[in-house]
Design a protein around this motif. Sequence first.
Motif, PDB file in Angstrom:
ATOM      1  N   LEU A  19      -6.146  15.203  56.078  1.00  0.00           N
ATOM      2  CA  LEU A  19      -6.002  13.884  56.684  1.00  0.00           C
ATOM      3  C   LEU A  19      -4.646  13.245  56.367  1.00  0.00           C
ATOM      4  CD1 LEU A  19      -9.564  12.369  56.119  1.00  0.00           C
ATOM      5  CD2 LEU A  19      -8.565  13.152  58.266  1.00  0.00           C
ATOM      6  N   VAL A  20      -4.166  13.410  55.132  1.00  0.00           N
ATOM      7  CA  VAL A  20      -2.917  12.771  54.736  1.00  0.00           C
ATOM      8  C   VAL A  20      -1.711  13.492  55.324  1.00  0.00           C
ATOM      9  CG1 VAL A  20      -1.434  12.243  52.761  1.00  0.00           C
ATOM     10  CG2 VAL A  20      -3.868  11.738  52.653  1.00  0.00           C
ATOM     11  N   PHE A  21      -1.659  14.825  55.187  1.00  0.00           N
ATOM     12  CA  PHE A  21      -0.470  15.565  55.610  1.00  0.00           C
ATOM     13  C   PHE A  21      -0.579  16.131  57.017  1.00  0.00           C
ATOM     14  CE2 PHE A  21      -0.505  15.989  50.919  1.00  0.00           C
ATOM     15  CZ  PHE A  21       0.656  15.294  50.662  1.00  0.00           C
ATOM     16  N   GLY A  22      -1.771  16.270  57.512  1.00  0.00           N
ATOM     17  CA  GLY A  22      -1.953  16.843  58.844  1.00  0.00           C
ATOM     18  C   GLY A  22      -2.044  18.358  58.763  1.00  0.00           C
ATOM     19  N   PRO A  23      -2.701  18.989  59.734  1.00  0.00           N
ATOM     20  CA  PRO A  23      -2.899  20.438  59.681  1.00  0.00           C
ATOM     21  C   PRO A  23      -1.599  21.230  59.885  1.00  0.00           C
ATOM     22  CG  PRO A  23      -3.877  19.534  61.679  1.00  0.00           C
ATOM     23  CD  PRO A  23      -3.401  18.380  60.856  1.00  0.00           C
ATOM     24  N   ASP A  24      -0.609  20.665  60.569  1.00  0.00           N
ATOM     25  CA  ASP A  24       0.617  21.424  60.808  1.00  0.00           C
ATOM     26  C   ASP A  24       1.572  21.369  59.610  1.00  0.00           C
ATOM     27  OD1 ASP A  24       0.669  18.747  61.459  1.00  0.00           O
ATOM     28  OD2 ASP A  24       2.425  18.936  62.768  1.00  0.00           O
ATOM     29  N   LYS A  25       1.561  20.306  58.802  1.00  0.00           N
ATOM     30  CA  LYS A  25       2.459  20.197  57.647  1.00  0.00           C
ATOM     31  C   LYS A  25       1.818  20.678  56.343  1.00  0.00           C
ATOM     32  CE  LYS A  25       5.200  16.319  59.275  1.00  0.00           C
ATOM     33  NZ  LYS A  25       5.682  14.966  58.957  1.00  0.00           N
ATOM     34  N   LEU A  26       0.523  20.859  56.325  1.00  0.00           N
ATOM     35  CA  LEU A  26      -0.186  21.219  55.100  1.00  0.00           C
ATOM     36  C   LEU A  26       0.292  22.539  54.489  1.00  0.00           C
ATOM     37  CD1 LEU A  26      -2.343  20.233  53.157  1.00  0.00           C
ATOM     38  CD2 LEU A  26      -4.030  21.459  54.508  1.00  0.00           C
ATOM     39  N   PRO A  27       0.495  23.632  55.264  1.00  0.00           N
ATOM     40  CA  PRO A  27       0.986  24.873  54.636  1.00  0.00           C
ATOM     41  C   PRO A  27       2.350  24.693  53.959  1.00  0.00           C
ATOM     42  CG  PRO A  27       0.146  25.350  56.819  1.00  0.00           C
ATOM     43  CD  PRO A  27       0.158  23.867  56.670  1.00  0.00           C
ATOM     44  N   LYS A  28       3.243  23.910  54.544  1.00  0.00           N
ATOM     45  CA  LYS A  28       4.564  23.671  53.949  1.00  0.00           C
ATOM     46  C   LYS A  28       4.415  22.885  52.645  1.00  0.00           C
ATOM     47  CE  LYS A  28       9.168  23.012  54.283  1.00  0.00           C
ATOM     48  NZ  LYS A  28       9.679  23.392  53.011  1.00  0.00           N
ATOM     49  N   VAL A  29       3.539  21.891  52.612  1.00  0.00           N
ATOM     50  CA  VAL A  29       3.314  21.100  51.411  1.00  0.00           C
ATOM     51  C   VAL A  29       2.727  21.976  50.294  1.00  0.00           C
ATOM     52  CG1 VAL A  29       1.958  19.194  50.440  1.00  0.00           C
ATOM     53  CG2 VAL A  29       3.084  18.930  52.643  1.00  0.00           C
ATOM     54  N   ILE A  30       1.803  22.850  50.644  1.00  0.00           N
ATOM     55  CA  ILE A  30       1.197  23.740  49.656  1.00  0.00           C
ATOM     56  C   ILE A  30       2.247  24.673  49.070  1.00  0.00           C
ATOM     57  CG2 ILE A  30      -0.437  25.648  49.345  1.00  0.00           C
ATOM     58  CD1 ILE A  30      -2.281  24.228  51.321  1.00  0.00           C
ATOM     59  N   GLN A  31       3.139  25.210  49.907  1.00  0.00           N
ATOM     60  CA  GLN A  31       4.213  26.068  49.404  1.00  0.00           C
ATOM     61  C   GLN A  31       5.144  25.301  48.470  1.00  0.00           C
ATOM     62  OE1 GLN A  31       6.138  27.596  52.896  1.00  0.00           O
ATOM     63  NE2 GLN A  31       4.650  29.273  53.181  1.00  0.00           N
ATOM     64  N   ASP A  32       5.492  24.078  48.841  1.00  0.00           N
ATOM     65  CA  ASP A  32       6.388  23.275  48.005  1.00  0.00           C
ATOM     66  C   ASP A  32       5.748  22.951  46.644  1.00  0.00           C
ATOM     67  OD1 ASP A  32       8.277  23.312  50.012  1.00  0.00           O
ATOM     68  OD2 ASP A  32       7.755  21.307  50.780  1.00  0.00           O
ATOM     69  N   VAL A  33       4.471  22.600  46.666  1.00  0.00           N
ATOM     70  CA  VAL A  33       3.772  22.281  45.414  1.00  0.00           C
ATOM     71  C   VAL A  33       3.666  23.516  44.528  1.00  0.00           C
ATOM     72  CG1 VAL A  33       1.529  21.603  44.451  1.00  0.00           C
ATOM     73  CG2 VAL A  33       2.521  20.301  46.326  1.00  0.00           C
ATOM     74  N   SER A  34       3.326  24.666  45.118  1.00  0.00           N
ATOM     75  CA  SER A  34       3.209  25.885  44.316  1.00  0.00           C
ATOM     76  C   SER A  34       4.570  26.306  43.764  1.00  0.00           C
ATOM     77  CB  SER A  34       2.572  27.016  45.116  1.00  0.00           C
ATOM     78  OG  SER A  34       3.412  27.372  46.201  1.00  0.00           O
ATOM     79  N   ARG A  35       5.633  26.128  44.509  1.00  0.00           N
ATOM     80  CA  ARG A  35       6.985  26.435  44.037  1.00  0.00           C
ATOM     81  C   ARG A  35       7.350  25.504  42.861  1.00  0.00           C
ATOM     82  NH1 ARG A  35       9.926  25.683  48.691  1.00  0.00           N
ATOM     83  NH2 ARG A  35       8.939  27.561  49.474  1.00  0.00           N
ATOM     84  N   PHE A  36       7.012  24.227  42.976  1.00  0.00           N
ATOM     85  CA  PHE A  36       7.283  23.265  41.910  1.00  0.00           C
ATOM     86  C   PHE A  36       6.526  23.629  40.633  1.00  0.00           C
ATOM     87  CE2 PHE A  36       6.001  19.342  39.704  1.00  0.00           C
ATOM     88  CZ  PHE A  36       7.259  18.896  39.304  1.00  0.00           C
ATOM     89  N   ILE A  37       5.260  23.987  40.764  1.00  0.00           N
ATOM     90  CA  ILE A  37       4.445  24.360  39.599  1.00  0.00           C
ATOM     91  C   ILE A  37       5.013  25.618  38.948  1.00  0.00           C
ATOM     92  CG2 ILE A  37       2.162  25.219  38.885  1.00  0.00           C
ATOM     93  CD1 ILE A  37       0.955  23.281  40.915  1.00  0.00           C
TER      94      ILE A  37
END
Length: 147
Positions: A19-37
């Motif tokens: 709901l917050v990021f939308g289905p099209d931006k969610l994979p990019k956000v997940i990649q960015d978060v995993s890269r940060f971790i």
Amino acid sequence: MFSDIGALELVTLVVLAVLVFGPDKLPKVIQDVSRFIRKVREFSDSAKQDIRSELGPEFKDFEFEDLNPKTFLRKQLESNEDLRELKELRGTFDLKKEMNEVADAVHGRETAPAPAAVNGSPDPLKKQDKRDDQGAAERPPYDSDAT
């Protein structure tokens, strides 16, 4: 890391992320978060290695978890030879019995029979309670203003 999150909480987090990021931006956000971790973990590991190398060879078995006081004490007590004496002493000490004796002393109850009179006179340290005709101890009246 997330061992205390149940299935319902995980589903709720996924729905909120969509709901917050939308289905099209969610994979990019997940990649960015995993890269940060991953980068934070690499930084943490390199900092630990730097600290170990600076401490020298005598601290080669040093673990950062030992800085937790509870873990440090447990490790020190397990490696100590004098621990057997402490365990023997602990085995002879009965905390419940000691607490009952203290409570009896505070409430004026006798734990062991003591001599009632010395030279025919009553014991001045023993609490004298008044008893009625049936043998029950007389209680003082309750005063609500005194409390």
